[in-house]
Design a protein around this motif. Structure first.
Motif, PDB file in Angstrom:
ATOM      1  N   LYS A   1       0.825  -1.217   0.000  1.00 43.35           N
ATOM      2  CA  LYS A   1       0.000   0.000   0.000  1.00 43.35           C
ATOM      3  C   LYS A   1       0.856   1.263   0.000  1.00 43.35           C
ATOM      4  CE  LYS A   1      -3.574   2.396   2.712  1.00 43.35           C
ATOM      5  NZ  LYS A   1      -4.438   2.335   3.910  1.00 43.35           N
TER       6      LYS A   1
ATOM      7  N   THR B   1       0.602   5.819  -0.528  1.00 42.01           N
ATOM      8  CA  THR B   1      -0.180   7.042  -0.649  1.00 42.01           C
ATOM      9  C   THR B   1       0.674   8.121  -1.289  1.00 42.01           C
ATOM     10  OG1 THR B   1      -1.491   6.535   1.334  1.00 42.01           O
ATOM     11  CG2 THR B   1      -1.452   8.826   0.612  1.00 42.01           C
TER      12      THR B   1
ATOM     13  N   THR C   1       0.696  12.060  -1.724  1.00 42.04           N
ATOM     14  CA  THR C   1       0.012  13.231  -1.160  1.00 42.04           C
ATOM     15  C   THR C   1      -0.029  14.375  -2.160  1.00 42.04           C
ATOM     16  OG1 THR C   1       2.026  14.142  -0.183  1.00 42.04           O
ATOM     17  CG2 THR C   1       0.742  12.592   1.160  1.00 42.04           C
TER      18      THR C   1
ATOM     19  N   TYR D   1      -7.688   2.615  -7.312  1.00 37.56           N
ATOM     20  CA  TYR D   1      -7.316   3.830  -6.576  1.00 37.56           C
ATOM     21  C   TYR D   1      -8.422   4.229  -5.601  1.00 37.56           C
ATOM     22  CZ  TYR D   1      -4.218   4.295 -10.630  1.00 37.56           C
ATOM     23  OH  TYR D   1      -3.302   4.069 -11.618  1.00 37.56           O
ATOM     24  N   LYS D   2      -8.021   4.910  -4.538  1.00 33.34           N
ATOM     25  CA  LYS D   2      -8.959   5.543  -3.622  1.00 33.34           C
ATOM     26  C   LYS D   2      -8.470   6.958  -3.357  1.00 33.34           C
ATOM     27  CE  LYS D   2     -10.154   3.524   0.158  1.00 33.34           C
ATOM     28  NZ  LYS D   2     -10.160   2.708   1.400  1.00 33.34           N
TER      29      LYS D   2
ATOM     30  N   PRO E   1      -5.166  13.280  -1.029  1.00 34.16           N
ATOM     31  CA  PRO E   1      -4.246  12.155  -1.234  1.00 34.16           C
ATOM     32  C   PRO E   1      -4.814  11.080  -2.153  1.00 34.16           C
ATOM     33  CG  PRO E   1      -5.296  12.013   0.922  1.00 34.16           C
ATOM     34  CD  PRO E   1      -5.724  13.328   0.332  1.00 34.16           C
TER      35      PRO E   1
ATOM     36  N   ILE F   1      -4.582   7.088  -2.940  1.00 35.86           N
ATOM     37  CA  ILE F   1      -4.209   5.866  -2.224  1.00 35.86           C
ATOM     38  C   ILE F   1      -4.262   4.684  -3.175  1.00 35.86           C
ATOM     39  CG2 ILE F   1      -4.777   4.357  -0.276  1.00 35.86           C
ATOM     40  CD1 ILE F   1      -6.379   6.997   0.740  1.00 35.86           C
TER      41      ILE F   1
ATOM     42  N   GLU G   1      -4.217   0.922  -2.656  1.00 35.37           N
ATOM     43  CA  GLU G   1      -4.311  -0.070  -1.579  1.00 35.37           C
ATOM     44  C   GLU G   1      -3.429  -1.292  -1.872  1.00 35.37           C
ATOM     45  OE1 GLU G   1      -6.059  -0.188   1.276  1.00 35.37           O
ATOM     46  OE2 GLU G   1      -7.552   1.404   1.143  1.00 35.37           O
TER      47      GLU G   1
END
Lengths: 117, 112
Positions: A18, A20, A22, A64-65, A75, A77, A79
């Motif tokens: 995972k 992220t 930003t 994607y999230k 951001p 993300i 996963e």
């Protein structure tokens, strides 16, 4: 100075770990968006946000999230990253268009180059 | 979602004018026409925008067809620094969602 800041700028990771990316803007913009850029395909929108707590899918949201808890941050993300998410990612922000006085200019970050092995 | 089409690539000699076309036949009345350019290894940057009338700024001019189904970005004197990918997009003033769609753009080469 008005700017959109992305971090990290470069990242090499492995499948399934995972991560992220930003994105932060200092212009009090309501609108923020994520794009990925791949050779020959131009910029494709992943997700966008019209304001805090309001997000929606773009053309390529799978895998994607995003979240928009504060106005300045958006951001992205991943996963469980996969090799097909290797790409150059751009975050952008703008004020909401409100007529001719407002350009609705999109401000882009410098990009985050992600490699998933 | 209204989309735009542009030629994949164009070439220009240095110090000559460049006309970059964009077709947007499904444009709606509330769509603004925006142009961006992307220099190598950088994020896209805003160039110019317009609604119905032709527009000028320090970077370029934008000529919009009377029926608004096409527009042309005009660089009056191309320089080597203008070599970039140029994108034409539409942004709807009144929409409650804002799916901003970029196509592949036009890659402009400037020949010294």
């Amino acid at each position: 100075e008005a700017q959109v800041t992305q971090n990290p700028r470069y990242l090499i990771t492995v499948t399934g770990k995972k991560l992220t990316v930003t994105c932060s803007q200092n212009m009090n913009h309501e609108y923020m968006s994520w794009y990925r850029q791949d050779p020959g395909l131009g910029l494709r929108q992943i997700y966008y946000s019209m304001n805090v707590e309001v997000t929606d899918k773009g053309d390529v949201p799978e895998g994607y999230k995003v979240s928009r808890k504060e106005k300045r941050n958006f951001p992205l993300i991943l996963e469980s990253p996969s090799p097909n998410q290797t790409s150059l990612y751009f975050c952008a922000s703008s004020s909401r268009l409100a007529g001719a006085e407002n350009t609705g200019e999109l401000f882009f970050g410098e990009g985050s180059r992600l490699t998933v092995l | 979602d209204a989309k735009t089409t542009q030629p994949n690539s164009m070439e220009s000699n240095e110090e000559e004018p460049v006309h970059l076309p964009c077709n947007h036949s499904t444009i709606s009345g509330t769509d603004y026409i925006h142009w961006y350019r992307q220099l190598p290894s950088q994020g896209p940057e805003y160039v110019i925008h317009g609604l119905t009338s032709n527009v000028n700024n320090r970077m370029a001019s934008l000529a919009i067809a009377e029926d608004r189904k096409s527009s042309t970005l005009i660089l009056h004197r191309a320089t080597l620094r203008d070599a970039a990918v140029y994108y034409c997009i539409l942004r709807d003033v009144e929409t409650s969602y804002d799916k901003v769609i970029f196509g592949p753009g036009t890659s402009l080469s400037v020949i010294p």
